[in-house]
Design a protein around this motif. Structure first.
Motif, PDB file in Angstrom:
ATOM      1  N   SER A 116      -3.519  -5.810   4.458  1.00 20.60           N
ATOM      2  CA  SER A 116      -2.988  -4.569   3.909  1.00 20.60           C
ATOM      3  C   SER A 116      -1.720  -4.205   4.661  1.00 20.60           C
ATOM      4  O   SER A 116      -1.634  -4.394   5.877  1.00 20.60           O
ATOM      5  CB  SER A 116      -4.031  -3.459   4.065  1.00 20.60           C
TER       6      SER A 116
ATOM      7  N   CYS B 255       0.771  -1.245   0.000  1.00 18.20           N
ATOM      8  CA  CYS B 255       0.000   0.000   0.000  1.00 18.20           C
ATOM      9  C   CYS B 255       0.799   1.290   0.000  1.00 18.20           C
ATOM     10  O   CYS B 255       0.233   2.354  -0.258  1.00 18.20           O
ATOM     11  CB  CYS B 255      -0.925   0.011   1.217  1.00 18.20           C
TER      12      CYS B 255
ATOM     13  N   GLU C  19      -6.095   6.606   1.731  1.00 20.06           N
ATOM     14  CA  GLU C  19      -6.835   5.561   2.450  1.00 20.06           C
ATOM     15  C   GLU C  19      -8.096   5.149   1.691  1.00 20.06           C
ATOM     16  O   GLU C  19      -8.446   3.963   1.649  1.00 20.06           O
ATOM     17  CB  GLU C  19      -7.205   6.056   3.851  1.00 20.06           C
ATOM     18  N   ARG C  20      -8.768   6.129   1.073  1.00 23.73           N
ATOM     19  CA  ARG C  20      -9.969   5.818   0.293  1.00 23.73           C
ATOM     20  C   ARG C  20      -9.596   4.975  -0.929  1.00 23.73           C
ATOM     21  O   ARG C  20     -10.289   4.002  -1.270  1.00 23.73           O
ATOM     22  CB  ARG C  20     -10.658   7.116  -0.138  1.00 23.73           C
TER      23      ARG C  20
ATOM     24  N   SER D 127      -1.496  -0.940   7.895  1.00 24.54           N
ATOM     25  CA  SER D 127      -2.234  -1.531   9.009  1.00 24.54           C
ATOM     26  C   SER D 127      -1.437  -1.380  10.300  1.00 24.54           C
ATOM     27  O   SER D 127      -0.202  -1.256  10.274  1.00 24.54           O
ATOM     28  CB  SER D 127      -2.494  -3.017   8.741  1.00 24.54           C
TER      29      SER D 127
ATOM     30  N   GLY E  48      -8.427  -2.346  -2.750  1.00 27.81           N
ATOM     31  CA  GLY E  48      -8.391  -3.588  -1.988  1.00 27.81           C
ATOM     32  C   GLY E  48      -9.649  -4.417  -2.161  1.00 27.81           C
ATOM     33  O   GLY E  48      -9.587  -5.646  -2.254  1.00 27.81           O
ATOM     34  N   ALA E  49     -10.802  -3.750  -2.219  1.00 30.14           N
ATOM     35  CA  ALA E  49     -12.064  -4.473  -2.422  1.00 30.14           C
ATOM     36  C   ALA E  49     -12.081  -5.160  -3.785  1.00 30.14           C
ATOM     37  O   ALA E  49     -12.547  -6.303  -3.909  1.00 30.14           O
ATOM     38  CB  ALA E  49     -13.241  -3.507  -2.293  1.00 30.14           C
TER      39      ALA E  49
ATOM     40  N   GLN F  50      -8.902   1.421   0.091  1.00 29.50           N
ATOM     41  CA  GLN F  50     -10.140   0.696   0.390  1.00 29.50           C
ATOM     42  C   GLN F  50     -10.795   0.212  -0.905  1.00 29.50           C
ATOM     43  O   GLN F  50     -11.232  -0.947  -1.000  1.00 29.50           O
ATOM     44  CB  GLN F  50     -11.091   1.600   1.166  1.00 29.50           C
ATOM     45  N   GLU F  51     -10.852   1.081  -1.903  1.00 28.41           N
ATOM     46  CA  GLU F  51     -11.521   0.726  -3.158  1.00 28.41           C
ATOM     47  C   GLU F  51     -10.721  -0.314  -3.942  1.00 28.41           C
ATOM     48  O   GLU F  51     -11.279  -1.302  -4.445  1.00 28.41           O
ATOM     49  CB  GLU F  51     -11.718   1.990  -3.994  1.00 28.41           C
TER      50      GLU F  51
END
Length: 554
Positions: free
Chosen positions: A103, A60, A77-78, A106, A84-85, A81-82
């Motif tokens: 991640s 990351c 961070e956003r 973390s 990673g999903a 999240q996207e």
């Protein structure tokens, strides 16, 4: 087990990883191929009765994530999240059986990175140096490795990043020929900056001993020894802020270089897994346990980091080295190497939109050997291999016997009519298991297909559709279907969906390797009308839209 040559794993537990995909874009076919190769090994070992902890995470930190976030007007961070999903969803569609996916951004990763840093300081393995560094006067900041590109000082390849070339060479950004800032397009100036360096040469002897133990493939060992013979340079482990990463304790304005905290992500994801399981153990309890085997699966482009820097980092923190580092070659599509940075990569999602996951897994498995040779897939080749083997040879065994065994009320005979033939099948099964163990999926596929050929030849020779005697007809079907069950069991690591449907014929959900030699006699079976569908090469447009006449690299 009669005539089945198989040796169970020596250790009761396996902790294994794939390389961490970088979190600045979607997974591509290279990520998918590596994950499939590793997943086949994980499933193979689970069926051997071994406890397997198969982990991965998003890598990351670093400039690329920061730049992507800025371009989308989002926080890093956003973006993580996207992305990673999407990574999790794509791996799940490919039936990758990770036990944990985490991640490097973390709390676990930061804590372990701090612990490693403390050990390196305590051991006297760090040195502070003032070094010349590229500085963009227009942007008013130092340029980290991903904010400068130029010509590789080793091979002369153009448009390379400031830390490593596609040829495998590593260097300092200041060594780039004709460097250009990716922020402004300006030629950067040279200014002094203070950084911390890891003295990895102190661990050269331990790395050599590790290589001599058989931890890597011969060709990988040769390359690593070549670099060792040249001498290991001190490795800069810090970057100037602003930088999206982990801050260095007690060093204002400095952050850990992404290649320090990224491999630590293997350990922090293991820690995350244990926490999710509410285990009373931590990552070190598992990794350092004499009953745990440890393995990394990586691409050959990162053997320098994993074969030199990572082992030195582990030993500097008094952590055991991995038992095995397995590298693979690049995947090409239609003869062209893929490159996300050059915009011609095929994403894993694109492939899975057009191709069944089992078909993709089989096509990859059939081409990946145990070395680092590049391998190619294309639409025609994938369709031909899947249709010929999965449909025409394996599924066809059950399909052609379905109406015949139905004449016997779908009941198998109480014994096999040709035990010698079944023993021949077990020999081929043993060969396939040995190939799985050596991470040679292409050879495993060949052994399984040979077993399918042996079975189809038997059916052709005995021609049960011409036999009037019901007991003899049933016996022929029993022999062939017993070998079909053997094939289905061996296909479990490669094509879990197809294997599951085939084993369901016998009322089974899985078959462990200690059960392979037990033929399914005297039982009722249920063969469905279809086990696998043919695929059309014309439908695989994502494998036919690769640009040609252009240098591309993984």
């Amino acid at each position: 087990m009669k005539n089945l040559s198989y040796t169970p794993p020596a250790k009761s537990r396996l902790a294994m990883t794939t390389a961490l995909p970088y979190a600045n874009g979607d997974l591509h076919i290279g990520h998918g191929s590596e994950a499939i190769q590793a997943d086949i090994f994980a499933r193979y070992r689970r069926l051997a009765g071994q406890e397997v902890i198969f982990v991965c995470a998003d890598d990351c930190h670093g400039t690329a994530v920061e730049l992507l976030a800025a371009s989308q007007n989002k926080s890093p961070e956003r973006v993580l999240q996207e992305v990673g999903a999407r990574h999790r969803a794509d791996f799940a569609r490919a039936k990758i059986s990770f036990d944990a996916y985490h991640s490097t951004h973390s709390p676990e990763n930061e804590a372990i990175a701090f612990a490693f840093f403390d050990e390196l300081k305590r051991g006297g393995h760090l040195q502070r140096k003032t070094v010349p560094q590229l500085y963009d006067e227009q942007a008013g900041r130092f340029l980290d490795d991903r904010r400068v590109r130029g010509t590789c000082p080793d091979c002369g390849r153009k448009d390379q990043y400031g830390d490593a070339c596609e040829c495998g060479a590593t260097y300092d950004a200041i060594q780039l020929v004709d460097p250009v800032s990716t922020l402004t397009g300006a030629r950067p100036q040279v200014q002094d900056a203070e950084h911390l360096f890891f003295k990895i040469e102190a661990f050269a002897a331990e790395i050599r001993a590790w290589l001599a133990s058989g931890a890597v493939q011969k060709e990988v060992r040769a390359k690593l020894l070549e670099w060792l013979d040249e001498g290991l340079r001190d490795w800069c482990i810090t970057r100037n802020g602003p930088y999206f990463g982990i801050p260095v304790p007690g060093e204002p304005g400095l952050f850990f270089y992404v290649w320090l905290d990224a491999p630590i992500g293997y350990l922090s994801t293991l820690q995350h897994y244990l926490q999710e399981k509410q285990s009373n153990k931590n990552w070190a309890d598992i990794w350092s346990d004499e009953n745990t085997e440890t393995r990394h699966f990586i691409g050959k482009d990162i053997i320098n980091f994993h074969g030199l820097f990572w082992p030195a980092l582990l030993r500097g923190a008094h952590v055991p080295l991995p038992d095995r580092l397995h590298a693979h070659g690049f995947v090409t599509v239609g003869g062209h190497k893929m490159s996300k940075s050059r915009g011609n990569s095929v994403t894993l999602a694109q492939l899975l939109d057009q191709l069944d996951a089992d078909a993709l897994r089989y096509a990859i498995a059939a081409r990946m050997g145990d070395g680092i040779t590049d391998f190619n897939i294309d639409a025609e080749g994938v369709a031909e291999k899947v249709n010929s083997d999965l449909v025409g040879k394996i599924a066809n065994i059950a399909s052609r016997l379905r109406p015949i065994i139905a004449m016997s009320d779908n009941l198998l005979s109480d014994s096999l009519p040709d035990s010698d033939l079944f023993d021949q099948a077990l020999v081929l099964a043993g060969e396939a298991l040995a190939c799985f163990e050596s991470v040679n999926t292409a050879a495993a596929v060949r052994s399984i297909v040979s077993l399918a050929d042996l079975t189809n030849e038997y059916v052709d020779r005995e021609a049960p559709w011409t036999v009037d005697d019901p007991d003899q007809r049933r016996a022929i079907c029993t022999q062939a279907l017993a070998q079909f069950r053997l094939i289905a069991a061996l296909m479990q690591p490669i094509c879990p969906g197809l294997a599951g449907r085939c084993l369901a014929v016998f009322g089974l959900s899985k078959v462990g390797w200690d059960e392979l030699a037990i033929p399914p006699t005297g039982q009722k079976i249920t063969i469905p009308p279809r086990l696998f569908d043919r695929i059309d090469a014309a439908a695989l447009s994502c494998l036919g839209e690769i640009q040609s006449g252009k240098e591309t690299v993984q």
